[in-house]
Design a protein around this motif. Structure first.
Motif, PDB file in Angstrom:
ATOM      1  N   GLU A   1      -0.838  58.035 -58.487  1.00 59.74           N
ATOM      2  CA  GLU A   1       0.212  59.048 -58.538  1.00 59.74           C
ATOM      3  C   GLU A   1       1.549  58.345 -58.362  1.00 59.74           C
ATOM      4  O   GLU A   1       1.709  57.536 -57.445  1.00 59.74           O
ATOM      5  CB  GLU A   1       0.025  60.089 -57.433  1.00 59.74           C
ATOM      6  CG  GLU A   1      -1.266  60.875 -57.534  1.00 59.74           C
ATOM      7  CD  GLU A   1      -1.450  61.850 -56.380  1.00 59.74           C
ATOM      8  OE1 GLU A   1      -0.471  62.063 -55.630  1.00 59.74           O
ATOM      9  OE2 GLU A   1      -2.557  62.390 -56.223  1.00 59.74           O
ATOM     10  N   THR A   2       2.491  58.660 -59.242  1.00 55.59           N
ATOM     11  CA  THR A   2       3.783  57.986 -59.170  1.00 55.59           C
ATOM     12  C   THR A   2       4.884  58.888 -59.699  1.00 55.59           C
ATOM     13  O   THR A   2       4.682  59.627 -60.672  1.00 55.59           O
ATOM     14  CB  THR A   2       3.755  56.675 -59.980  1.00 55.59           C
ATOM     15  OG1 THR A   2       5.018  56.012 -59.852  1.00 55.59           O
ATOM     16  CG2 THR A   2       3.483  56.935 -61.452  1.00 55.59           C
TER      17      THR A   2
ATOM     18  N   GLY B   1       3.690  63.995 -56.546  1.00 57.02           N
ATOM     19  CA  GLY B   1       5.034  64.366 -56.117  1.00 57.02           C
ATOM     20  C   GLY B   1       5.948  63.163 -56.064  1.00 57.02           C
ATOM     21  O   GLY B   1       5.822  62.234 -56.878  1.00 57.02           O
ATOM     22  N   ALA B   2       6.843  63.146 -55.087  1.00 57.54           N
ATOM     23  CA  ALA B   2       7.874  62.109 -55.008  1.00 57.54           C
ATOM     24  C   ALA B   2       7.374  60.819 -54.387  1.00 57.54           C
ATOM     25  O   ALA B   2       8.080  59.813 -54.379  1.00 57.54           O
ATOM     26  CB  ALA B   2       9.063  62.639 -54.213  1.00 57.54           C
ATOM     27  N   VAL B   3       6.165  60.820 -53.836  1.00 57.72           N
ATOM     28  CA  VAL B   3       5.625  59.641 -53.161  1.00 57.72           C
ATOM     29  C   VAL B   3       4.568  58.994 -54.035  1.00 57.72           C
ATOM     30  O   VAL B   3       3.631  59.662 -54.490  1.00 57.72           O
ATOM     31  CB  VAL B   3       5.026  60.024 -51.794  1.00 57.72           C
ATOM     32  CG1 VAL B   3       4.425  58.795 -51.115  1.00 57.72           C
ATOM     33  CG2 VAL B   3       6.089  60.665 -50.902  1.00 57.72           C
TER      34      VAL B   3
ATOM     35  N   LEU C   1       3.689  61.719 -62.280  1.00 58.88           N
ATOM     36  CA  LEU C   1       2.494  61.528 -63.088  1.00 58.88           C
ATOM     37  C   LEU C   1       1.306  61.175 -62.193  1.00 58.88           C
ATOM     38  O   LEU C   1       1.435  60.396 -61.248  1.00 58.88           O
ATOM     39  CB  LEU C   1       2.709  60.404 -64.106  1.00 58.88           C
ATOM     40  CG  LEU C   1       1.486  59.927 -64.909  1.00 58.88           C
ATOM     41  CD1 LEU C   1       1.007  61.010 -65.865  1.00 58.88           C
ATOM     42  CD2 LEU C   1       1.816  58.638 -65.664  1.00 58.88           C
ATOM     43  N   GLY C   2       0.153  61.748 -62.511  1.00 55.56           N
ATOM     44  CA  GLY C   2      -1.087  61.376 -61.847  1.00 55.56           C
ATOM     45  C   GLY C   2      -2.146  61.065 -62.885  1.00 55.56           C
ATOM     46  O   GLY C   2      -2.318  61.807 -63.854  1.00 55.56           O
ATOM     47  N   VAL C   3      -2.854  59.961 -62.702  1.00 54.71           N
ATOM     48  CA  VAL C   3      -3.900  59.542 -63.633  1.00 54.71           C
ATOM     49  C   VAL C   3      -5.137  59.164 -62.827  1.00 54.71           C
ATOM     50  O   VAL C   3      -5.037  58.433 -61.836  1.00 54.71           O
ATOM     51  CB  VAL C   3      -3.460  58.350 -64.509  1.00 54.71           C
ATOM     52  CG1 VAL C   3      -4.594  57.900 -65.415  1.00 54.71           C
ATOM     53  CG2 VAL C   3      -2.232  58.710 -65.326  1.00 54.71           C
ATOM     54  N   SER C   4      -6.300  59.658 -63.244  1.00 56.72           N
ATOM     55  CA  SER C   4      -7.566  59.322 -62.601  1.00 56.72           C
ATOM     56  C   SER C   4      -8.567  58.904 -63.665  1.00 56.72           C
ATOM     57  O   SER C   4      -8.551  59.424 -64.784  1.00 56.72           O
ATOM     58  CB  SER C   4      -8.123  60.512 -61.814  1.00 56.72           C
ATOM     59  OG  SER C   4      -7.250  60.904 -60.775  1.00 56.72           O
ATOM     60  N   ALA C   5      -9.451  57.971 -63.306  1.00 61.20           N
ATOM     61  CA  ALA C   5     -10.466  57.497 -64.246  1.00 61.20           C
ATOM     62  C   ALA C   5     -11.759  57.228 -63.494  1.00 61.20           C
ATOM     63  O   ALA C   5     -11.758  56.903 -62.304  1.00 61.20           O
ATOM     64  CB  ALA C   5      -9.990  56.237 -64.955  1.00 61.20           C
ATOM     65  N   LEU C   6     -12.872  57.386 -64.204  1.00 61.04           N
ATOM     66  CA  LEU C   6     -14.202  57.191 -63.637  1.00 61.04           C
ATOM     67  C   LEU C   6     -15.101  56.529 -64.660  1.00 61.04           C
ATOM     68  O   LEU C   6     -15.076  56.872 -65.848  1.00 61.04           O
ATOM     69  CB  LEU C   6     -14.814  58.547 -63.239  1.00 61.04           C
ATOM     70  CG  LEU C   6     -16.330  58.611 -63.045  1.00 61.04           C
ATOM     71  CD1 LEU C   6     -16.718  57.966 -61.719  1.00 61.04           C
ATOM     72  CD2 LEU C   6     -16.852  60.039 -63.109  1.00 61.04           C
TER      73      LEU C   6
END
Length: 761
Positions: free
Chosen positions: A203-204, A179-181, A212-217
């Motif tokens: 998240e930005t 979201g906005a945070v 945008l949200g990005v996750s990696a493992l």
């Protein structure tokens, strides 16, 4: 069996006394509460937790459905690695490990209802959903990433609200929506067997309307079961990632997500625990080839064929959710695409020098689903109406190589005739003594459904709900099975063959809920679910080729959801009536097929509590009781029709329980330490329909951890020990003693130590 039941009752009494003395845990495992000058009480935390059990966001305590939920913080506090760890906390939930060498499959059982067969002709009985998208094949499901908002476990049939085959329940994985945070979190963990895991999530906001949200493992490590060379079975070598875009500009709300997985590991650990050299195939192996097999006296090491012990998976998934506000109503579209390719195998004979028994699978699945929903308030806001339509299509392929006494045909053809005569082998029968078989399986599934759900507030305290789903499904299955060395078809004159069938069913649901007080809600529900029919994917004779019809389950449930100051208490009582139940039966080892068990009855309860004893001390607990029995079950045993109703249902333990103690210690004015113990318990479980010696005994698993805030803002260091007592037990297996001579088992993991550095800002 009488001794076992007395032991179960004793455990029940013990856990009951704990619950009475220290009221604990609700239908959710609450996230750990921050200790501050004014700590947030549990009831306030419960008011902020929402679930989507009825396809709309609601406070958990207001939903008249038996639901458990765990947020990301609750998962991390317990050190859970994957969705399968949730069984340690949620009552009457069990996961079976991937078989056939696969370690990525998710096979849940809820209230004794589930399916652990990975063949493409078998559908799950508990539906897995990721962000609202049904996952038909779970090999490539990425559930270990950060950025998970919560995992919801819905018990009982959910057909009127969720998609196909939710006869036993549904598991819904919900991602964080950026979201906005701006937010960042990540962790690095190092642990036993030289295992390293790295995770990150960002998240930005990109603009006022787009985020945008990005996750990696990445996870890498050695396996706990040693082999002659390499990292061992059960090792880790996987990378995964997800990207999520969120567009929010009234009247539109759009979420687009992509995720992928790349796994290159050895097979799941498995052990040869017994071998009967006097069975039919061992005699052939030892007479015409070379001796087999040797049973190891340790489960943490095995000999193996490196060609079979692979566990490789690639997956790509995409989902698009579009919500459009039409006045007070909302129109929602959920589009999902999933592709997975998995290659995995198992070396059943546990030998690196011969191929006596094993299999290797090359499976690909591609699915597309489209769901439309219209959600609208009606009757001046006293009612809520959900109308929906659903489409699903899946194309699957399965190329399986079955290995039994590799090289036997060549050995027979070169054997002296007197030796063949001693076995009664004529030249004409030799090609059919080639038991190394290539299966080429193909299946296409098309599913259409229409559903509706209506809730209405009869009074301010009394609410009613009614819903239903009509489903039409068609399946087309093709099989070509060839004996490898001889080139002969598995079933002469029949293979290859094609089957096509369709089925339809109606899945209704109704419930009443009543608010006794603002803090206490009672409910009663009735629902009916079904699991679609399918085909026998393992025929060995022409008469075994065919299909089986759907199975049905009718569930009755009453429950109470309540909160009293710092304590939340939820209770559910249920009874399920299972008809036309389909069971995977091991007839003769060579003939493993589905049979109609007739009827069974499953009843029990779930109790979940949570309490904040003080500002710094919290207790969580859960208890599940299950009384499951066949009412009708007849099958041919050694050619005789036999009543088997006295058998126990598989993966249906009588008692499941958990107890967690969490305490926060002040280090400085600004820094805290959090220590916790988590104990899970379950009684004896049969892992197959035959109730063979392959069974899980009564066990308790103890996990301990301590987490310390660090002087750098938002950072912490966690030390954990899982399975403190190093208890290992059978969780799955295959009893092939009758023909193949071996008893094979899959064991739980040993004790593990870990240290985790985490940051969250």
């Amino acid at each position: 069996m009488q001794v076992q039941r007395k032991r179960s009752v004793s455990v029940l009494v013990l856990l009951g006394l704990v619950a009475i003395a220290d009221p604990v845990h609700a239908q959710i495992v609450p996230e750990p509460l921050a200790v501050a000058d004014e700590p947030e009480p549990i009831e306030a935390a419960q008011n902020t937790i929402v679930v989507t059990a009825r396809r709309r966001e609601e406070r958990l305590q207001d939903v008249p459905i038996s639901v458990s939920a765990l947020g990301q913080d609750a998962l991390d506090a317990r050190g859970f690695d994957a969705i399968t760890d949730v069984e340690q906390t949620v009552p009457n939930l069990a996961f079976t490990p991937g078989q056939g060498g696969n370690s990525g499959g998710i096979a849940p059982f809820i209230r004794g209802v589930g399916e652990n067969d990975f063949i493409i002709t078998a559908d799950p009985a508990v539906g897995l959903y990721i962000d609202g998208v049904y996952v038909a094949r779970t090999f490539g499901a990425t559930t270990e990433l950060l950025g998970i908002n919560r995992i919801e476990v819905l018990r009982g049939p959910q057909g009127s609200l969720f998609g196909k085959n939710t006869i036993g329940g549904a598991i819904n994985v919900v991602s964080n929506i950026p979201g906005a945070v701006a937010k960042y979190e990540g962790d690095i963990r190092y642990g036993s067997y030289n295992t390293l895991r790295l995770r990150a999530s960002v998240e930005t906001p990109i603009s006022d309307t787009l985020s945008l949200g990005v996750s990696a493992l990445g996870e890498f490590g050695e396996g706990w079961q040693k082999i002659p060379s390499g990292d061992g079975l059960g090792n880790k070598n996987v990378v995964a990632g997800r990207a999520l875009l969120h567009y929010d500009a009234a009247p539109f709300d759009v979420v687009l997500s992509f995720d992928g997985l790349h796994r290159r590991q050895n097979a799941a650990p498995h052990s040869l625990i017994a071998f009967n050299a006097d069975a039919f195939f061992p005699i052939l192996q030892n007479t015409f080839l070379e001796p087999c097999c040797t049973v190891s006296d340790r489960i943490d090491q095995t000999d193996t064929n490196s060609e079979l012990n692979r566990d490789d998976t690639d997956a790509f998934n995409a989902a698009l959710t579009v919500s459009y506000d039409i006045g007070d109503a909302t129109l929602k579209s959920i589009s999902g695409y999933r592709w997975v390719s998995a290659e995995f195998g198992r070396d059943g004979d546990a030998s690196s020098t011969i191929n006596y028994a094993g299999d290797f699978h090359d499976e690909t699945a591609e699915q597309f689903s489209q769901e439309l929903q219209l959600i609208a308030p009606v009757f001046a806001g006293r009612g809520n109406l959900l109308l929906g339509a659903y489409f699903f299509r899946e194309n699957t392929t399965d190329d399986t190589r079955l290995i039994v006494a590799d090289g036997l045909l060549d050995a027979l053809q070169s054997a002296p005739q007197p030796l063949l005569d001693a076995f009664g082998f004529t030249p004409g029968i030799l090609p059919f003594l080639d038991f190394n078989i290539d299966f080429d399986n193909r299946q296409k599934t098309t599913n259409y459904a229409a559903f509706a759900n209506f809730t209405y507030d009869i009074t301010d305290a009394l609410s009613a709900e009614i819903g239903g789903r009509y489903t039409f499904e068609r399946k087309r299955f093709t099989q070509d099975a060839v004996r490898i060395a001889s080139g002969a078809p598995l079933i002469p004159g029949v293979t290859p063959y094609t089957l096509e069938e369709d089925w339809d069913a109606f899945s209704p649901r109704a419930s009443l809920s009543y608010d006794i007080t603002p803090e206490v809600m009672t409910y009663a529900s009735w629902s009916r679910g079904f699991r679609s029919g399918g085909f026998n994917g393992r025929p060995t004779a022409a008469e075994e080729i065919g299909y089986y019809d759907p199975e049905f389950l009718t569930a009755y449930e009453v429950g109470v959801k309540s909160s009293f100051g710092p304590t939340v208490l939820n209770l559910a009582l249920f009874r399920s009536e299972y008809t036309d139940q389909k069971l995977l039966v091991n007839k003769t080892n060579l003939n493993v097929t589905y049979e109609d068990a007739g009827r069974s009855r499953i009843q029990g309860l779930e109790l979940e509590l949570a309490t904040q004893v003080s500002r710094r001390f919290q207790i969580y607990a859960a208890l599940g009781l299950l009384d499951a029995k066949y009412l009708e079950f007849e099958s041919f045993v050694n050619g005789v029709l036999t009543d088997l109703a006295d058998r126990e249902l598989k993966n249906a333990p009588e008692v499941t329980g958990s107890l967690s103690l969490a305490y926060t210690l002040p280090i400085t004015d600004d820094l805290d330490a959090r220590v916790r113990s988590d104990v899970s318990y379950r009684t004896q479980t049969f892992v197959d329909v035959e109730n063979s010696p392959l069974r899980t005994p009564d066990y308790a698993i103890v996990n301990l951890s301590a987490e310390f805030d660090l002087p750098i803002y938002g950072t912490a260091l966690r030390f954990g020990v899982d399975n403190v007592t190093d208890k290992q037990f059978i969780v799955a297996g295959f009893d092939g003693r009758a023909s193949f001579g071996f008893l094979e088992a899959f064991y739980s993991e040993p004790r593990r130590y870990s240290v985790t550095f985490s940051i969250e800002r």
